[in-house]
Design a protein around this motif. Structure first.
Motif, PDB file in Angstrom:
ATOM      1  N   GLY A   8       0.824  -1.210   0.000  1.00 49.19           N
ATOM      2  CA  GLY A   8       0.000   0.000   0.000  1.00 49.19           C
ATOM      3  C   GLY A   8       0.854   1.253   0.000  1.00 49.19           C
ATOM      4  N   LEU A   9       1.954   1.186   0.771  1.00 44.24           N
ATOM      5  CA  LEU A   9       2.828   2.352   0.920  1.00 44.24           C
ATOM      6  C   LEU A   9       3.570   2.673  -0.376  1.00 44.24           C
ATOM      7  CD1 LEU A   9       4.122   4.378   2.906  1.00 44.24           C
ATOM      8  CD2 LEU A   9       5.716   2.591   3.573  1.00 44.24           C
ATOM      9  N   PHE A  10       4.080   1.629  -1.058  1.00 44.43           N
ATOM     10  CA  PHE A  10       4.948   1.887  -2.207  1.00 44.43           C
ATOM     11  C   PHE A  10       4.268   1.677  -3.549  1.00 44.43           C
ATOM     12  CE2 PHE A  10       8.103   0.964   1.133  1.00 44.43           C
ATOM     13  CZ  PHE A  10       8.716   2.212   1.122  1.00 44.43           C
ATOM     14  N   VAL A  11       3.152   0.956  -3.601  1.00 49.32           N
ATOM     15  CA  VAL A  11       2.514   0.689  -4.892  1.00 49.32           C
ATOM     16  C   VAL A  11       1.128   1.324  -4.964  1.00 49.32           C
ATOM     17  CG1 VAL A  11       1.744  -1.087  -6.501  1.00 49.32           C
ATOM     18  CG2 VAL A  11       3.794  -1.477  -5.119  1.00 49.32           C
ATOM     19  N   LEU A  12       0.235   0.881  -4.077  1.00 54.79           N
ATOM     20  CA  LEU A  12      -1.156   1.318  -4.192  1.00 54.79           C
ATOM     21  C   LEU A  12      -1.298   2.827  -3.985  1.00 54.79           C
ATOM     22  CD1 LEU A  12      -4.153   0.538  -4.474  1.00 54.79           C
ATOM     23  CD2 LEU A  12      -4.222   0.296  -1.985  1.00 54.79           C
ATOM     24  N   GLY A  13      -0.701   3.353  -2.895  1.00 50.13           N
ATOM     25  CA  GLY A  13      -0.850   4.773  -2.567  1.00 50.13           C
ATOM     26  C   GLY A  13      -0.409   5.689  -3.703  1.00 50.13           C
ATOM     27  N   PRO A  14       0.870   5.561  -4.151  1.00 52.71           N
ATOM     28  CA  PRO A  14       1.322   6.412  -5.258  1.00 52.71           C
ATOM     29  C   PRO A  14       0.476   6.239  -6.521  1.00 52.71           C
ATOM     30  CG  PRO A  14       3.184   5.322  -4.204  1.00 52.71           C
ATOM     31  CD  PRO A  14       1.953   4.750  -3.585  1.00 52.71           C
ATOM     32  N   LEU A  33      -8.397   7.369   1.775  1.00 54.89           N
ATOM     33  CA  LEU A  33      -8.858   6.559   0.644  1.00 54.89           C
ATOM     34  C   LEU A  33      -7.938   5.356   0.424  1.00 54.89           C
ATOM     35  CD1 LEU A  33     -10.940   6.336  -1.647  1.00 54.89           C
ATOM     36  CD2 LEU A  33      -9.289   7.491  -3.112  1.00 54.89           C
ATOM     37  N   THR A  34      -6.624   5.623   0.437  1.00 52.91           N
ATOM     38  CA  THR A  34      -5.679   4.510   0.271  1.00 52.91           C
ATOM     39  C   THR A  34      -5.916   3.456   1.351  1.00 52.91           C
ATOM     40  OG1 THR A  34      -4.082   6.143  -0.479  1.00 52.91           O
ATOM     41  CG2 THR A  34      -3.249   3.945  -0.032  1.00 52.91           C
ATOM     42  N   ALA A  80      -1.208  -2.330   8.609  1.00 54.36           N
ATOM     43  CA  ALA A  80      -1.373  -1.972   7.206  1.00 54.36           C
ATOM     44  C   ALA A  80      -1.970  -0.570   7.091  1.00 54.36           C
ATOM     45  CB  ALA A  80      -2.268  -2.994   6.505  1.00 54.36           C
ATOM     46  N   VAL A  81      -2.967  -0.296   7.937  1.00 57.73           N
ATOM     47  CA  VAL A  81      -3.587   1.032   7.920  1.00 57.73           C
ATOM     48  C   VAL A  81      -2.577   2.096   8.361  1.00 57.73           C
ATOM     49  CG1 VAL A  81      -5.362   2.462   8.949  1.00 57.73           C
ATOM     50  CG2 VAL A  81      -5.890   0.126   8.282  1.00 57.73           C
ATOM     51  N   ALA A  82      -1.861   1.790   9.448  1.00 55.78           N
ATOM     52  CA  ALA A  82      -0.913   2.785   9.968  1.00 55.78           C
ATOM     53  C   ALA A  82       0.133   3.159   8.926  1.00 55.78           C
ATOM     54  CB  ALA A  82      -0.235   2.241  11.224  1.00 55.78           C
ATOM     55  N   MET A  83       0.481   2.213   8.053  1.00 53.08           N
ATOM     56  CA  MET A  83       1.523   2.493   7.061  1.00 53.08           C
ATOM     57  C   MET A  83       1.030   3.379   5.927  1.00 53.08           C
ATOM     58  SD  MET A  83       3.348  -1.241   6.956  1.00 53.08           S
ATOM     59  CE  MET A  83       4.861  -0.969   6.036  1.00 53.08           C
ATOM     60  N   VAL A  84      -0.271   3.407   5.675  1.00 56.90           N
ATOM     61  CA  VAL A  84      -0.732   4.153   4.499  1.00 56.90           C
ATOM     62  C   VAL A  84      -1.669   5.313   4.839  1.00 56.90           C
ATOM     63  CG1 VAL A  84      -0.534   2.132   3.017  1.00 56.90           C
ATOM     64  CG2 VAL A  84      -2.719   2.643   4.090  1.00 56.90           C
ATOM     65  N   ILE A  85      -1.950   5.538   6.122  1.00 58.06           N
ATOM     66  CA  ILE A  85      -2.997   6.528   6.418  1.00 58.06           C
ATOM     67  C   ILE A  85      -2.433   7.928   6.613  1.00 58.06           C
ATOM     68  CG2 ILE A  85      -3.052   6.305   8.923  1.00 58.06           C
ATOM     69  CD1 ILE A  85      -6.220   6.103   8.397  1.00 58.06           C
TER      70      ILE A  85
END
Lengths: 300, 307, 248
Positions: free
Chosen positions: B137-143, B164-165, B236-241
């Motif tokens: 999520g941090l390196f692929v989905l978010g960007p 959203l991510t 997982a949430v903490a990494m992308v929120i």
């Protein structure tokens, strides 16, 4: 018109279902492509033994983390089975008892419970009780060390607030309901005449339930143990406040590293080399989890 | 002193399980059967005990105000509560249709040989370590998501790390949990009912919808189970929120925070402040209560249906 | 008129039908009797192609409905024209009484307005002699009705299509004598407008209600013909034993 709607609607279901599993492939490919090249760059095979890189290193690995993950997963799985199995037998074999309904409800809730709460719970237990327990543990440790040698202190001794045993306990609490639910459904599916035969030949009740009937469900239970182990091997949240993480080979009585903890930490740093090592660590972790998962599947 | 009492009672409890099994087997089993209840109630008591200083200091206002200023010992959990509600609501809205589609596809469309393979893949999503989802999520989905939205809109509106991510990542992660329950229910539609549906001249698609209506309790049960997962998911949430602790989120495209990711992100520096640990335990208490209530509802629905 | 030619059918490796030949005339009650496992219900499920819900079933042979090959027909259309009533009453239990009857006409757009739909449901329930019992509680889930009522509801559901053929798979097997009598009365009543194929393993019932009978044994038709002929003057020894109750 109706026919077209039928085709389109069914196709839509299939497309959505496919879409739901698509990320899985992308994640696996992403982790392995970036992870393997990171492992090669950071030291190849020695990636499995080295300590993680600092921001200024260009080599490093997951050695202490792998040891911590294996140790805590092993202890957690053993304790989880030890407590989860009888619990599962109770709700499966004695499911007609009134209290078994509560017990089953409790297990069903615990298996879905947010894992971070388990970590905090164990953290709180340890922070409350360590002051009183440590003198005892130090005594035991010194006594054992004088008999068996200094290596004992690596495993037993006065505990810090963060240690491998807290991590293992948290993982065990997560493992218990997994094992219990699978065991319960396996016991519930035993046919009545098998059950009667078991009681007839075993004599004592506990022998009927734990020894004779266990043979009838051993495959399912083993699969459950493996699936539960795969699950706890990858858990991060419960370890955050129990094992805490460590980048050195340290005694298990101190803060202990684990692969998921390192991925969590390193991925959020701004340093390329640490992010690369996070991907390498993820590839190692994924390999462990996939291996256990497929071993369990083949046994089902 | 308290620690010894605790240790003593745990040892006595575990020993008496195994002793009783040898003497009075059924009572030993019952005691073993209470493990999960002991753990859950123990958790609640410990959280309440640890959260008490904060509840005493800030009262109910802790839950209804926004703000996060540790040096001044000012805390408010409202952004985290709202963030939790938003992310899990969006995640559920995405996950439930996907889960239903998985159940329908497995039961209605795939040939028998492919069914197990596809079902294993879905189960594998549930077995994946959550931190790996976070990494992705941090390196692929978010960007990718931010790029997509920003190009589509034509100006910079979306951050890579956002509510959203987190919601979409959560949706991917919780879909298999809902799918497992719905699939189980769907497979239980009796053959006679299926024959009835087809004999009134339903097309396959219409039959699918009638069957889904028939298993609607399983759909609700799966929905609540997935909701429980979504609200409690941490790393997982903490990494992308994005970790926005003090401000109420204005849109899905902004960074935010949830209760459990707040705990994960703030705990490491909590010891430096007087009230932060009790405040975080208050958050944990809320996560635990939410988990208890939502999963309780799910399990109630499913129990009621099965009997 | 239904014309079955050389029908053979397997469930996996087990052959259930072994070359069935059968002609079922229009607007008659045609009874199929035979011991359990002789393939009676399976023939019904072939005629409206519900057999396709059983993935392990393999069908060979031809079936014609008024000269049209049913396997080339649109399956939804076929099931609309050929309705079925099952051994175990099977209303869709979570839908209301009204919806159970209304569902088919609604899905297949047989009616144009709500009033027309209500009228159709009412007429169907009346024809099935159920209207008076349920008219005050049309919104109750169908699962709440008694077994006999459920079966008549299923008949109403079938009649709502105004079908050419009604297939009945031991429709009275799970009913009490009173409901059995009602259902038998309905069957005889139905043949004015449609063909009724009824499966029974109770020869006296076949004798009471049908015009033609066929006797099945181990997946083949042993004998078929006008009911009086078969019952009073059976050509085959097995048939005689069966109708006199010596073979089950």
């Amino acid at each position: 018109m109706r026919k077209q709607l039928n085709t389109v609607g069914l196709a839509l279901f299939a497309v959505l279902a496919f879409l739901a599993v698509l990320p899985l492939f992308h994640i696996i490919i992403d982790v392995y492509t970036k992870g393997i090249s990171a492992i090669v760059e950071l030291g190849g095979l020695s990636f499995l033994f080295d300590i993680p890189p600092t921001p200024y290193d260009n080599k490093g690995g997951v050695g202490p983390l792998l040891v911590g993950t294996l140790y805590m997963t092993f202890l957690g799985a053993v304790l989880g089975v030890l407590l989860g199995f009888p619990l599962g037998v109770y709700i499966g074999e004695f499911r007609k008892e009134f209290f078994a309904n509560f017990s089953r409800g409790g297990v069903n809730i615990l298996v879905e419970f947010p894992t971070i709460t388990v970590g905090l719970f164990v953290y709180a237990l340890f922070s409350i009780s360590l002051v009183d327990i440590n003198p005892m543990l130090e005594g035991i440790s010194n006594a054992l060390a004088s008999v068996a040698g200094g290596w004992v202190k690596h495993f037993i001794g006065g505990l810090s607030q963060f240690n491998a045993y807290a991590g293992a306990l948290a993982l065990a609490i997560i493992m218990i309901p997994y094992v219990a639910l699978f065991t319960a459904s396996a016991y519930a599916s035993i046919e009545q005449n098998t059950r009667e035969a078991a009681y007839a030949i075993a004599g004592r009740e506990y022998r009927a339930v734990f020894i004779v009937l266990r043979k009838a469900v051993s495959r399912a239970v083993l699969a459950a143990v493996l699936l539960g182990t795969a699950k706890i091997a990858g858990e991060t949240a419960p370890l955050l406040f129990t094992a805490f993480g460590n980048v050195y080979y340290a005694p298990f009585t101190e803060a202990t590293g684990a692969i998921p903890l390192w991925i969590w930490y390193a991925a959020q740093t701004p340093y390329e080399v640490q992010i690369a090592s996070a991907y390498g660590a993820a590839a190692v972790l994924l390999t462990i989890v996939l291996a256990i998962f497929f071993a369990a599947r083949l046994r089902q | 002193m308290f620690g010894l009492v605790l240790l003593f009672s745990v040892v006595v409890y575990l020993l008496s399980i195994f002793l009783l099994m040898a003497i009075k087997f059924k009572w030993g089993m019952r005691l073993a059967g209470s493990i999960s209840l002991v753990v859950i109630s123990g958790m609640m008591i410990v959280f309440l005990y640890e959260a008490w200083p904060a509840l005493e200091q800030y009262g109910f206002g802790l839950l209804t105000t926004a703000g996060w200023d540790p040096p001044r010992e000012e805390y408010g959990l409202l952004p985290a509560i709202i963030g939790t509600l938003i992310t899990s609501a969006v995640a559920i809205a995405i996950a439930v249709p996907l889960a239903i589609s998985i159940a329908v596809t497995i039961n209605e469309m795939l040939p028998r040989s492919l069914r197990t393979i596809f079902a294993s893949l879905v189960d594998l999503i549930a077995a994946m370590p959550t931190v790996i989802f976070g990494l992705w999520g941090l390196f692929v989905l978010g960007p990718a998501l931010a790029d997509f939205i920003n190009t589509a809109v034509g100006e910079y509106v979306a951050a890579p790390l956002s509510l959203l991510t987190a919601s979409i990542l959560l949706a991917i992660m919780i879909t298999p949990y809902a799918a497992a329950v719905i699939r189980e229910g769907y497979a239980l539609v009796p053959k006679v009912v299926e024959e009835a549906i087809y004999s009134v001249g339903a097309t396959k698609l219409e039959a699918v919808f009638i069957k889904l209506k028939y298993v609607k309790n399983y759909i609700f049960g799966g929905l609540f189970l997935a909701l429980g997962r979504a609200m409690g998911e941490t790393v997982a949430v903490a990494m992308v929120i994005g970790g926005n602790y003090s401000r109420l989120p204005q849109s899905l495209l902004e960074s935010g925070i949830t209760l459990s990711s707040l705990i994960a992100l703030q705990f490491p520096n909590a010891a430096a402040y007087a009230y932060m640990i009790p405040v975080l335990f208050t958050a944990a208490l809320m996560v635990a209560v939410l988990g208890l209530v939502i999963n309780g509802v799910a399990i109630y629905i499913l129990y009621k249906t099965q009997i | 008129m239904i014309d079955i030619r050389g029908l053979r059918l397997w469930f996996g490796n087990l052959q259930v039908l072994n070359g069935v030949e059968l002609k079922i005339p229009k607007n008659t009650v045609f009874a199929m009797m035979g011991p359990s496992g002789s393939g009676k219900s399976t023939i019904l499920r072939v005629i409206n192609r519900l057999i396709e819900l059983y993935p392990e079933a393999k069908v060979e042979g031809e079936v014609y409905l008024d000269g049209n090959d049913i396997f080339k027909m649109d399956v939804v259309e076929l099931r609309r024209r050929v309705q079925m009533v099952f051994q175990i009453p099977n209303p869709i239990p979570n839908l209301s009484i009204f919806e159970n009857v209304a569902l088919g006409p609604k899905l297949n757009k047989l009616v144009k307005s709500k009033a027309e739909l209500f009228q159709l449901v009412k007429e169907s329930l009346e024809k099935a002699q159920l209207w008076d019992e349920v008219k005050d509680r049309l919104k109750t889930p169908a699962g709440k009705l008694s077994g006999g009522q459920q079966q008549r509801l299923c008949i109403a559901r079938a009649l709502a299509f105004n079908p050419e053929v009604v297939l009945m798979d031991e429709p009275t097997a799970n009913l009490d004598p009173e409901n059995t009598a009602k259902v038998e009365e309905l069957i005889v009543d139905m043949k004015k407008e449609r063909t009724v194929v009824v499966v029974t393993h109770y020869p006296p019932q076949a004798a009471r209600i049908s015009d033609y009978v066929a006797f099945l044994y181990k997946g083949t038709i042993v004998e078929s013909g006008a009911v009086r002929e078969v019952f009073t003057n059976p050509r085959h020894e097995l048939t005689e034993k069966y109708v006199t109750g010596k073979v089950y």
